[in-house]
Write an enzyme that holds these catalytic residues in place. Sequence first.
Site, PDB file in Angstrom:
ATOM      1  CE  LYS A 166      -7.377   9.815   1.093  1.00 59.06           C
ATOM      2  NZ  LYS A 166      -6.478   8.679   1.122  1.00 59.06           N
ATOM      3  CE  LYS A 223      -6.627   2.600   0.824  1.00 60.41           C
ATOM      4  NZ  LYS A 223      -5.401   2.411   0.079  1.00 60.41           N
ATOM      5  CE  LYS A 237      -2.147   4.545   3.079  1.00 60.13           C
ATOM      6  NZ  LYS A 237      -2.720   4.218   1.792  1.00 60.13           N
ATOM      7  CG  ASP A 259      -2.198   0.778   1.023  1.00 61.18           C
ATOM      8  OD1 ASP A 259      -2.393   1.303  -0.087  1.00 61.18           O
ATOM      9  OD2 ASP A 259      -2.999   0.888   1.973  1.00 61.18           O
TER      10      ASP A 259
HETATM   11  P1  NAD Z   1      -8.112   3.494 -10.073  1.00 67.73           P
HETATM   12  O1  NAD Z   1      -9.395   2.849  -9.694  1.00 67.73           O
HETATM   13  O2  NAD Z   1      -8.156   4.796 -10.766  1.00 67.73           O
HETATM   14  O3  NAD Z   1      -7.240   2.521 -10.977  1.00 67.73           O
HETATM   15  C1  NAD Z   1      -7.223   1.140 -10.818  1.00 67.73           C
HETATM   16  C2  NAD Z   1      -7.221   0.492 -12.192  1.00 67.73           C
HETATM   17  O4  NAD Z   1      -7.098  -0.908 -11.989  1.00 67.73           O
HETATM   18  C3  NAD Z   1      -8.500   0.707 -12.996  1.00 67.73           C
HETATM   19  O5  NAD Z   1      -8.178   1.242 -14.267  1.00 67.73           O
HETATM   20  C4  NAD Z   1      -9.114  -0.696 -13.128  1.00 67.73           C
HETATM   21  O6  NAD Z   1      -9.733  -0.878 -14.369  1.00 67.73           O
HETATM   22  C5  NAD Z   1      -7.876  -1.559 -12.975  1.00 67.73           C
HETATM   23  N1  NAD Z   1      -8.062  -2.931 -12.498  1.00 67.73           N
HETATM   24  C6  NAD Z   1      -8.883  -3.431 -11.559  1.00 67.73           C
HETATM   25  N2  NAD Z   1      -8.667  -4.753 -11.386  1.00 67.73           N
HETATM   26  C7  NAD Z   1      -7.668  -5.099 -12.241  1.00 67.73           C
HETATM   27  C8  NAD Z   1      -6.979  -6.299 -12.528  1.00 67.73           C
HETATM   28  N3  NAD Z   1      -7.279  -7.425 -11.915  1.00 67.73           N
HETATM   29  N4  NAD Z   1      -5.979  -6.259 -13.447  1.00 67.73           N
HETATM   30  C9  NAD Z   1      -5.661  -5.112 -14.094  1.00 67.73           C
HETATM   31  N5  NAD Z   1      -6.291  -3.949 -13.873  1.00 67.73           N
HETATM   32  C10 NAD Z   1      -7.273  -3.934 -12.950  1.00 67.73           C
HETATM   33  O7  NAD Z   1      -7.272   3.580  -8.693  1.00 67.73           O
HETATM   34  P2  NAD Z   1      -5.972   4.465  -8.376  1.00 67.73           P
HETATM   35  O8  NAD Z   1      -6.420   5.752  -7.781  1.00 67.73           O
HETATM   36  O9  NAD Z   1      -5.069   4.472  -9.540  1.00 67.73           O
HETATM   37  O10 NAD Z   1      -5.342   3.597  -7.202  1.00 67.73           O
HETATM   38  C11 NAD Z   1      -4.805   2.332  -7.502  1.00 67.73           C
HETATM   39  C12 NAD Z   1      -4.570   1.524  -6.247  1.00 67.73           C
HETATM   40  O11 NAD Z   1      -3.578   2.178  -5.462  1.00 67.73           O
HETATM   41  C13 NAD Z   1      -5.817   1.370  -5.360  1.00 67.73           C
HETATM   42  O12 NAD Z   1      -5.859   0.064  -4.832  1.00 67.73           O
HETATM   43  C14 NAD Z   1      -5.544   2.343  -4.251  1.00 67.73           C
HETATM   44  O13 NAD Z   1      -6.195   1.988  -3.039  1.00 67.73           O
HETATM   45  C15 NAD Z   1      -4.035   2.237  -4.134  1.00 67.73           C
HETATM   46  N6  NAD Z   1      -3.464   3.400  -3.467  1.00 67.73           N
HETATM   47  C16 NAD Z   1      -3.501   4.633  -4.029  1.00 67.73           C
HETATM   48  C17 NAD Z   1      -2.943   5.713  -3.372  1.00 67.73           C
HETATM   49  C18 NAD Z   1      -2.926   7.109  -3.944  1.00 67.73           C
HETATM   50  O14 NAD Z   1      -2.480   8.023  -3.323  1.00 67.73           O
HETATM   51  N7  NAD Z   1      -3.357   7.319  -5.147  1.00 67.73           N
HETATM   52  C19 NAD Z   1      -2.361   5.522  -2.115  1.00 67.73           C
HETATM   53  C20 NAD Z   1      -2.343   4.246  -1.570  1.00 67.73           C
HETATM   54  C21 NAD Z   1      -2.874   3.187  -2.266  1.00 67.73           C
END
Ligand code: NAD
Length: 455
Positions: free
Chosen positions: A340, A317, A411, A268
């Site tokens: 956010k 989470k 994290k 994470d």
């Molecule tokens: P998002 O929803 O915009 O992007 C995720 C992408 O993954 C989507 O395009 C979806 O179609 C694709 N997807 C889903 N299942 C899949 C699979 N099995 N194989 C391939 N693609 C798949 O999310 P995001 O904002 O880009 O965040 C991505 C991840 O990072 C999330 O799990 C989020 O919790 C984690 N995260 C993000 C942050 C941040 O600051 N942005 C911080 C910590 C964790």
Amino acid sequence: MQYAYPETFDLKFKLQKEPKSIGVMMVGWGGNNGTTFTASLLANQGNITWEDPRGGTKAPNWLGSLTQCSTAYLGIGGDGKEVYIPWNGLVPLVDVNKIKVGGWDISKMNMADATARAHVLDIDLQRKLRPLMEPMVPLPSVYDPKFVASNQNDRANNVLKGSKSENLEKIIYDIVEFRKNENLDLVIVVWTANTERCCEIMPGIHDTAENLFKAIYEDHPEISPSTLFAIAAIKAQCPFINGSPQNTLVPGCIDFAEKNGIFVAGDDFKSGQTKLKSVLVDFLVGAGLKPMSIMSYNHLGNNDGKNLSAPEQFRSKEVKLLMKPYQSLYFIGLDLGDSKRAMDEYISEIMLGGHNTIVIHNVCEDSLLATPLILDLVVLTEFFGRLRIGSTSKTASHLHSALSILGYFLKAPVGMPGAPVVNALAKQRSALENLLRACVGLGPVNHMHLEHRVQ
Ligand code: NAD
């Protein structure tokens, strides 16, 4: 009575100076992080400027990246003043202008349209990047609706068919092809797809590399897509980084990584709210106060938020964030796009029964915080792959496969089995900085500064 006796070891640090040519393959490439990372890489590599809607011209940068924008303490100069040096000047790091990018997504939208869908970047920058990003289309991915929220179904139009073992072979093939076509020494695979529900870890299935492979070949339902990607990456000799909170790096996966001498890091991305939390809790405890409760509220309106609005995915989470008994976490989906809102209330007991309440309101584009952090994870993973440590040059070995030194960016850092977990940000940063200093023969920084204190 037991006594402790200090022991002294000599350690040799051996660094292969020439960085490898690297590529990053992102799982969830078409999401907010995937598109923002790709756009940032291309904008920086081509020095693409854009008109700021608030006036003036903007140029790309990597603000928020330790390797590109931060400095390390070098020592005291002849004039008695402290001297600092950029991290990428202290040790040879990969040139980020040469990094290639590719990946998979369950949505087949091209990367230019996916960037527009993400609503993160200014429109003029999106327009300038379109010719570079339109030809980029994510590879089909493994989709298992039992692991991501059912609300992701409507974008799943780029999905691999077949059994788990067939999917595994296809991902390995994709990695090998990308490495070959882009002429790369090393590919690093990053999971930045949606948060999955945690898999139920079972003895005989997830505990050893052998059992995990057997379970994959038997199409066991509790093998998650993210674990399948991790195993494929390791099999293709590629490091794997888990940017989401689910338990991708099951014991069998770490076992397989160790046996192959491949790095895995997770879990994470520690981008905003948790980063601040790991500073504030350290401060409160370090100041001799007693944290009583931390209430966290998240308002998130992007697709990550949509996926996390389902209870099983939110649970992943929650499990990772609630590392201390006094924490609670609330999650509210509001249509704020990638901007956010995080609100935290810290209540500590102070002396004689008093209370101190600190309230923090944190607003930011989530993906613009995550992107420099993804870059650092990739750059430092490549770097540590060139480092060997040991009592003699001959016996020097690489860091343990579970790369906990990258905990600053994660994290819930996964480390060597049994090793204590460090969450405090300052300690994590200092471990990283001191390890880089050691690579050029400098001792750890202790901030004693006796030269300024002893007469
Ligand atoms: P998002 O929803 O915009 O992007 C995720 C992408 O993954 C989507 O395009 C979806 O179609 C694709 N997807 C889903 N299942 C899949 C699979 N099995 N194989 C391939 N693609 C798949 O999310 P995001 O904002 O880009 O965040 C991505 C991840 O990072 C999330 O799990 C989020 O919790 C984690 N995260 C993000 C942050 C941040 O600051 N942005 C911080 C910590 C964790």
